[in-house]
Design an enzyme around this catalytic site. Structure first.
Site, PDB file in Angstrom:
ATOM      1  N   ASP A  67       0.812  -1.215   0.000  1.00  0.00           N
ATOM      2  CA  ASP A  67       0.000   0.000   0.000  1.00  0.00           C
ATOM      3  C   ASP A  67       0.850   1.272   0.000  1.00  0.00           C
ATOM      4  O   ASP A  67       2.066   1.214   0.192  1.00  0.00           O
ATOM      5  CB  ASP A  67      -0.961   0.003   1.207  1.00  0.00           C
ATOM      6  CG  ASP A  67      -0.318  -0.524   2.492  1.00  0.00           C
ATOM      7  OD1 ASP A  67       0.929  -0.522   2.576  1.00  0.00           O
ATOM      8  OD2 ASP A  67      -1.047  -0.925   3.407  1.00  0.00           O
ATOM      9  N   ASP A 136      -7.433  -2.461  14.316  1.00  0.00           N
ATOM     10  CA  ASP A 136      -8.812  -2.782  13.931  1.00  0.00           C
ATOM     11  C   ASP A 136      -8.888  -4.078  13.109  1.00  0.00           C
ATOM     12  O   ASP A 136      -9.915  -4.387  12.520  1.00  0.00           O
ATOM     13  CB  ASP A 136      -9.455  -1.608  13.167  1.00  0.00           C
ATOM     14  CG  ASP A 136      -8.749  -1.307  11.827  1.00  0.00           C
ATOM     15  OD1 ASP A 136      -7.773  -2.016  11.469  1.00  0.00           O
ATOM     16  OD2 ASP A 136      -9.175  -0.366  11.147  1.00  0.00           O
ATOM     17  N   HIS A 138      -7.124  -4.847  10.409  1.00  0.00           N
ATOM     18  CA  HIS A 138      -6.903  -4.745   8.947  1.00  0.00           C
ATOM     19  C   HIS A 138      -5.595  -5.409   8.516  1.00  0.00           C
ATOM     20  O   HIS A 138      -4.646  -5.502   9.298  1.00  0.00           O
ATOM     21  CB  HIS A 138      -6.969  -3.289   8.465  1.00  0.00           C
ATOM     22  CG  HIS A 138      -5.841  -2.405   8.886  1.00  0.00           C
ATOM     23  ND1 HIS A 138      -5.998  -1.066   9.137  1.00  0.00           N
ATOM     24  CD2 HIS A 138      -4.513  -2.643   9.082  1.00  0.00           C
ATOM     25  CE1 HIS A 138      -4.834  -0.529   9.453  1.00  0.00           C
ATOM     26  NE2 HIS A 138      -3.915  -1.463   9.427  1.00  0.00           N
ATOM     27  N   GLU A 143      -9.689  -1.972   5.516  1.00  0.00           N
ATOM     28  CA  GLU A 143     -10.338  -1.611   6.778  1.00  0.00           C
ATOM     29  C   GLU A 143     -11.589  -2.459   6.990  1.00  0.00           C
ATOM     30  O   GLU A 143     -12.075  -3.104   6.049  1.00  0.00           O
ATOM     31  CB  GLU A 143     -10.704  -0.119   6.727  1.00  0.00           C
ATOM     32  CG  GLU A 143      -9.515   0.811   6.509  1.00  0.00           C
ATOM     33  CD  GLU A 143      -8.606   0.928   7.732  1.00  0.00           C
ATOM     34  OE1 GLU A 143      -8.513  -0.032   8.516  1.00  0.00           O
ATOM     35  OE2 GLU A 143      -7.965   1.989   7.892  1.00  0.00           O
TER      36      GLU A 143
HETATM   37  C1  F6R Z   1       1.413  -1.257   6.028  1.00  0.00           C
HETATM   38  C2  F6R Z   1       0.223  -2.075   6.240  1.00  0.00           C
HETATM   39  C3  F6R Z   1      -0.598  -1.960   7.468  1.00  0.00           C
HETATM   40  C4  F6R Z   1       0.234  -2.185   8.729  1.00  0.00           C
HETATM   41  C5  F6R Z   1      -0.635  -2.095   9.985  1.00  0.00           C
HETATM   42  C6  F6R Z   1       0.174  -2.210  11.246  1.00  0.00           C
HETATM   43  O1  F6R Z   1       2.011  -1.539   4.793  1.00  0.00           O
HETATM   44  O2  F6R Z   1      -0.083  -2.818   5.368  1.00  0.00           O
HETATM   45  O3  F6R Z   1      -1.625  -2.914   7.421  1.00  0.00           O
HETATM   46  O4  F6R Z   1       0.843  -3.431   8.663  1.00  0.00           O
HETATM   47  O5  F6R Z   1      -1.340  -0.891   9.985  1.00  0.00           O
HETATM   48  O6  F6R Z   1       1.038  -1.110  11.338  1.00  0.00           O
HETATM   49  P1  F6R Z   1       2.214  -1.085  12.427  1.00  0.00           P
HETATM   50  O7  F6R Z   1       3.139  -2.164  12.061  1.00  0.00           O
HETATM   51  O8  F6R Z   1       2.822   0.268  12.277  1.00  0.00           O
HETATM   52  O9  F6R Z   1       1.554  -1.303  13.746  1.00  0.00           O
END
Ligand code: F6R
Length: 260
Positions: A67, A136, A138, A143
């Site tokens: 992403d 959450d 994801h 989301e």
């Molecule tokens: C980022 C991504 C997100 C993160 C998630 C956790 O490329 O795909 O799904 O993996 O938001 O983020 P952190 O690791 O910062 O807690």
């Protein structure tokens, strides 16, 4: 789904890096799916160490990131382009032309998303996809409410994600509201999935993903439907797993399991 509980963040990062290295040893031209955020930093550090000290070779590797924020130029310190370059790409030998990251500044998002999906196909599909998990539930920026068949597309971030990611920006207002993200369907086509989670803040999301119902409300729960998915959790992130003892028992008994 295999669940590997590690005592520390470092142990978790090393265990996941070991799997990526194994894939590369078996298939030097593997296609890697990359994630950003704080979770995979240790994994990337370990892969860089293996590259420097153990000659782990990335010269034939192709990568696709999950992403990117919409509106951030690649030079912005919080863009995922910048993150990947600083934390991984500049330290290993992946040819520049083999690196793919969704564009957050394209003039035509729909066309870009279609191209990204096509490009993954042309490269033979993703061999191993690294994933973090949002509080959450994801994966990538899928989301709650995202279709479990979704493809790469523009997505509006949930308020929870904006709150969580505000720590990386000077203020909450600076967190982009939109992102371009691989879909759950795109991710599920990867041949191997590695989901990493650390810290108590992720404990509920991990329990919901691993032991809850498969639901678009927790998109990480789709991993239950994947034939080769491994969840790596450190101790605090594993703290709400009801079947924790069983997962640890499976790992303890693994060396004695019959070899097929
Ligand atoms: C980022 C991504 C997100 C993160 C998630 C956790 O490329 O795909 O799904 O993996 O938001 O983020 P952190 O690791 O910062 O807690």
């Amino acid at each position: 789904m295999e669940v590997i509980i590690c005592k520390t963040y470092d142990a978790m990062s090393r265990a996941a890096a070991e799997v990526v290295a194994q894939v590369l040893n078996e298939k030097p031209n593997a296609v890697l799916g990359m994630a950003t955020g704080s979770t995979p930093l240790g994994l990337y550090q370990e892969l860089v160490r293996m590259h420097r000290e153990e000659s782990l070779d990335f010269s034939q590797v192709t990568t696709f990131n999950l992403d990117e924020y919409v509106g951030l130029p690649t030079t912005h310190e919080q863009s995922y382009h910048y993150f990947m370059h600083e934390n991984f790409f500049k330290h290993v030998n992946i040819p520049k032309q083999n690196i793919h990251i969704p564009s957050g500044t394209t003039s035509n998002y729909r066309a870009f998303c279609q191209w990204y999906e096509k490009r993954i196909d042309e490269c033979g599909g993703i061999d191993v996809q690294i994933l973090g998990i949002g509080s959450d539930g994801h994966i990538a920026f899928n989301e709650p409410g995202s279709s479990l068949s979704s493809r790469t597309r523009l997505k509006t971030l949930a308020k929870q994600t904006i709150d969580d990611n505000a720590r990386f920006f000077d203020s909450r207002e600076q967190v982009p509201v939109y992102a371009i993200t691989m879909g759950v369907g795109t991710i599920m086509e990867a041949r191997k999935l590695l989901l990493l989670a650390n810290g108590a803040k992720k404990a509920e999301a991990v329990a919901a993903a691993v032991e809850g119902p498969v639901s678009s409300m927790v998109t990480a729960s789709a991993l239950q439907m994947h034939e080769d998915a491994t969840v790596f959790a450190d101790d605090p992130a594993a703290s709400k797993l009801k079947m924790r003892e069983y997962y640890e028992w499976i790992q303890a008994k693994k060396p004695d399991a019959p070899r097929v």
